[in-house]
Design an enzyme around this catalytic site. Structure first.
Site, PDB file in Angstrom:
ATOM      1  N   GLY A 294      18.900 -23.088 -34.113  1.00 22.85           N
ATOM      2  CA  GLY A 294      20.065 -23.586 -34.840  1.00 22.85           C
ATOM      3  C   GLY A 294      19.753 -24.239 -36.162  1.00 22.85           C
TER       4      GLY A 294
ATOM      5  N   HIS B  30      14.734 -36.340 -39.683  1.00 26.00           N
ATOM      6  CA  HIS B  30      15.650 -36.818 -40.725  1.00 26.00           C
ATOM      7  C   HIS B  30      16.344 -38.103 -40.324  1.00 26.00           C
ATOM      8  CE1 HIS B  30      15.819 -32.401 -42.240  1.00 26.00           C
ATOM      9  NE2 HIS B  30      14.693 -33.003 -42.562  1.00 26.00           N
TER      10      HIS B  30
ATOM     11  N   GLN C 163      15.995 -31.983 -36.544  1.00 31.12           N
ATOM     12  CA  GLN C 163      16.461 -32.366 -37.874  1.00 31.12           C
ATOM     13  C   GLN C 163      17.792 -33.110 -37.752  1.00 31.12           C
ATOM     14  OE1 GLN C 163      15.798 -28.961 -40.938  1.00 31.12           O
ATOM     15  NE2 GLN C 163      15.878 -27.956 -38.937  1.00 31.12           N
ATOM     16  N   ASN C 164      18.339 -33.132 -36.545  1.00 32.08           N
ATOM     17  CA  ASN C 164      19.664 -33.715 -36.339  1.00 32.08           C
ATOM     18  C   ASN C 164      19.598 -35.231 -36.232  1.00 32.08           C
ATOM     19  OD1 ASN C 164      20.484 -31.066 -36.307  1.00 32.08           O
ATOM     20  ND2 ASN C 164      20.562 -30.914 -34.067  1.00 32.08           N
TER      21      ASN C 164
HETATM   22  P1  OAD Z   1      22.469 -25.752 -41.464  1.00 31.49           P
HETATM   23  O1  OAD Z   1      23.928 -26.008 -41.456  1.00 31.49           O
HETATM   24  O2  OAD Z   1      21.762 -25.493 -42.756  1.00 31.49           O
HETATM   25  O3  OAD Z   1      22.157 -24.491 -40.521  1.00 31.49           O
HETATM   26  C1  OAD Z   1      22.727 -24.421 -39.239  1.00 31.49           C
HETATM   27  C2  OAD Z   1      22.224 -23.144 -38.594  1.00 31.49           C
HETATM   28  O4  OAD Z   1      22.689 -23.111 -37.254  1.00 31.49           O
HETATM   29  C3  OAD Z   1      22.745 -21.883 -39.288  1.00 31.49           C
HETATM   30  O5  OAD Z   1      21.668 -20.969 -39.470  1.00 31.49           O
HETATM   31  C4  OAD Z   1      23.760 -21.317 -38.285  1.00 31.49           C
HETATM   32  O6  OAD Z   1      23.764 -19.878 -38.288  1.00 31.49           O
HETATM   33  C5  OAD Z   1      23.189 -21.815 -36.979  1.00 31.49           C
HETATM   34  N1  OAD Z   1      24.164 -21.961 -35.895  1.00 31.49           N
HETATM   35  C6  OAD Z   1      25.482 -22.228 -35.981  1.00 31.49           C
HETATM   36  N2  OAD Z   1      26.025 -22.318 -34.735  1.00 31.49           N
HETATM   37  C7  OAD Z   1      24.988 -22.133 -33.850  1.00 31.49           C
HETATM   38  C8  OAD Z   1      24.875 -22.119 -32.430  1.00 31.49           C
HETATM   39  N3  OAD Z   1      25.945 -22.320 -31.634  1.00 31.49           N
HETATM   40  N4  OAD Z   1      23.662 -21.883 -31.877  1.00 31.49           N
HETATM   41  C9  OAD Z   1      22.570 -21.672 -32.657  1.00 31.49           C
HETATM   42  N5  OAD Z   1      22.599 -21.683 -34.020  1.00 31.49           N
HETATM   43  C10 OAD Z   1      23.807 -21.910 -34.588  1.00 31.49           C
HETATM   44  O7  OAD Z   1      21.782 -26.967 -40.703  1.00 31.49           O
HETATM   45  P2  OAD Z   1      20.239 -27.333 -40.671  1.00 31.49           P
HETATM   46  O8  OAD Z   1      19.382 -26.108 -40.769  1.00 31.49           O
HETATM   47  O9  OAD Z   1      20.024 -28.205 -39.486  1.00 31.49           O
HETATM   48  O10 OAD Z   1      19.234 -32.670 -43.990  1.00 31.49           O
HETATM   49  O11 OAD Z   1      20.062 -28.211 -42.017  1.00 31.49           O
HETATM   50  C11 OAD Z   1      18.798 -28.809 -42.256  1.00 31.49           C
HETATM   51  C12 OAD Z   1      19.035 -30.086 -43.006  1.00 31.49           C
HETATM   52  O12 OAD Z   1      19.875 -29.843 -44.179  1.00 31.49           O
HETATM   53  C13 OAD Z   1      19.795 -31.147 -42.225  1.00 31.49           C
HETATM   54  O13 OAD Z   1      18.958 -31.871 -41.371  1.00 31.49           O
HETATM   55  C14 OAD Z   1      20.350 -31.996 -43.360  1.00 31.49           C
HETATM   56  C15 OAD Z   1      20.874 -30.889 -44.259  1.00 31.49           C
HETATM   57  O14 OAD Z   1      21.032 -31.297 -45.567  1.00 31.49           O
HETATM   58  C16 OAD Z   1      19.335 -34.020 -44.246  1.00 31.49           C
HETATM   59  O15 OAD Z   1      20.336 -34.638 -43.946  1.00 31.49           O
HETATM   60  C17 OAD Z   1      18.137 -34.621 -44.903  1.00 31.49           C
END
Ligand code: OAD
Length: 257
Positions: A192, A116, A98-99
């Site tokens: 993540g 994305h 998603q990154n």
């Molecule tokens: P989020 O910021 O929603 O979630 C990040 C996740 O990573 C959280 O559950 C954290 O607990 C976890 N996390 C943090 N540090 C970590 C580490 N060192 N190792 C493993 N996990 C860790 O980000 P996404 O789920 O990627 O969409 O968000 C999904 C989408 O929402 C993105 O692609 C973006 C955003 O709006 C668009 O831009 C269309």
């Protein structure tokens, strides 16, 4: 971990989906982590929608250039490298992210399904001609600094970031490839991600319904906790190298470092 290691060693096809947490240890902010997340400091509707770009292209382009500059200055972390090591060890591997950064590519993957989009694939907002951003890191646009987008070389229209905005549909081909991989793999890792954004968040469910072992790597709980077979609680940069070492020995992780 022993059961998962045995499953990994026997796996024919492993799929990994990453979210912003996979890049967190490279210094790139996530979206929803309290305080440090992008959505707690910026308004997504002001910056990550087609309407926002139409309303104020310089504000949106400047924000994404700030994020692109951060991605250019970041390095792949041990979690990225462990995923690349795993890819080299299993017969078939699919990487879905998603990154919008290129840290998986810089860790050694040449096929990444960017659900994305990517900060590194801007295009004309009018004629969709791909735009080549200057390779050097742009002057340090501070958070939210306005920066007029470049004009398309062909039609003069404003160039837009190559990312999927809220309200936009994902690239059908990329999503289909990710859904197919989720339905065919033996093991599906969700690394993540807060598992809140669809259709990405549906992929582990597709995998599980097709009989795959679903593994989550996250320091916090998410909606996936209740259905994942393994919830590995912690940072990707610690857990994944340990798992790869346990499954394939030190040379596997050394090869990827
Ligand atoms: P989020 O910021 O929603 O979630 C990040 C996740 O990573 C959280 O559950 C954290 O607990 C976890 N996390 C943090 N540090 C970590 C580490 N060192 N190792 C493993 N996990 C860790 O980000 P996404 O789920 O990627 O969409 O968000 C999904 C989408 O929402 C993105 O692609 C973006 C955003 O709006 C668009 O831009 C269309």
């Amino acid at each position: 971990m022993d059961e998962l290691v045995a499953t990994l060693r026997a796996a024919r096809h492993v799929a990994v989906m990453t979210g912003a947490g996979a890049s967190a240890e490279s210094g790139i902010p996530t979206f929803r982590d309290a305080m440090s997340g992008l959505w707690s400091r910026f308004d997504a509707l002001e910056l990550a929608t087609p309407e926002a770009f139409a309303r104020d292209p310089a504000l949106v382009w400047g924000w994404y250039e700030w994020r692109r500059m951060m991605a250019l200055r970041a390095q792949p972390n041990a979690g990225h490298r462990a995923i690349a090591a795993m890819a080299a060890k299993v017969p078939r591997f699919t990487l879905i992210t998603q990154n919008v950064d290129d840290l998986h590519e810089r860790a050694g993957h040449d096929a990444v399904l960017h659900l994305h989009g990517s900060l590194h694939r801007p295009r004309c907002s009018v004629c969709a001609l791909p735009h080549v951003s200057p390779p050097e890191i742009p002057a340090e646009p501070r958070n939210g600094r306005r920066l007029a987008p470049p004009a398309c070389h062909r039609c003069g229209g404003p160039v837009r970031p190559g990312v999927v905005w809220f309200g936009e549909i994902l690239l059908e081909r990329t999503l289909r490839a990710a859904q197919l991989a989720a339905g065919e793999c033996d093991v599906f890792f969700s690394v993540g991600t807060s598992s809140q954004v669809y259709p990405a968040a549906q992929l582990p469910q597709i995998a599980q319904h097709a009989g795959a072992v679903v593994v989550q790597v996250n320091p916090d709980r998410t909606a996936l906790d209740d259905s994942a077979r393994h919830n590995l609680r912690g940072q990707a940069g610690e857990i994944l190298p340990r798992l790869v070492r346990a499954a394939w020995g030190d040379e596997a992780t050394a090869a990827a470092s």
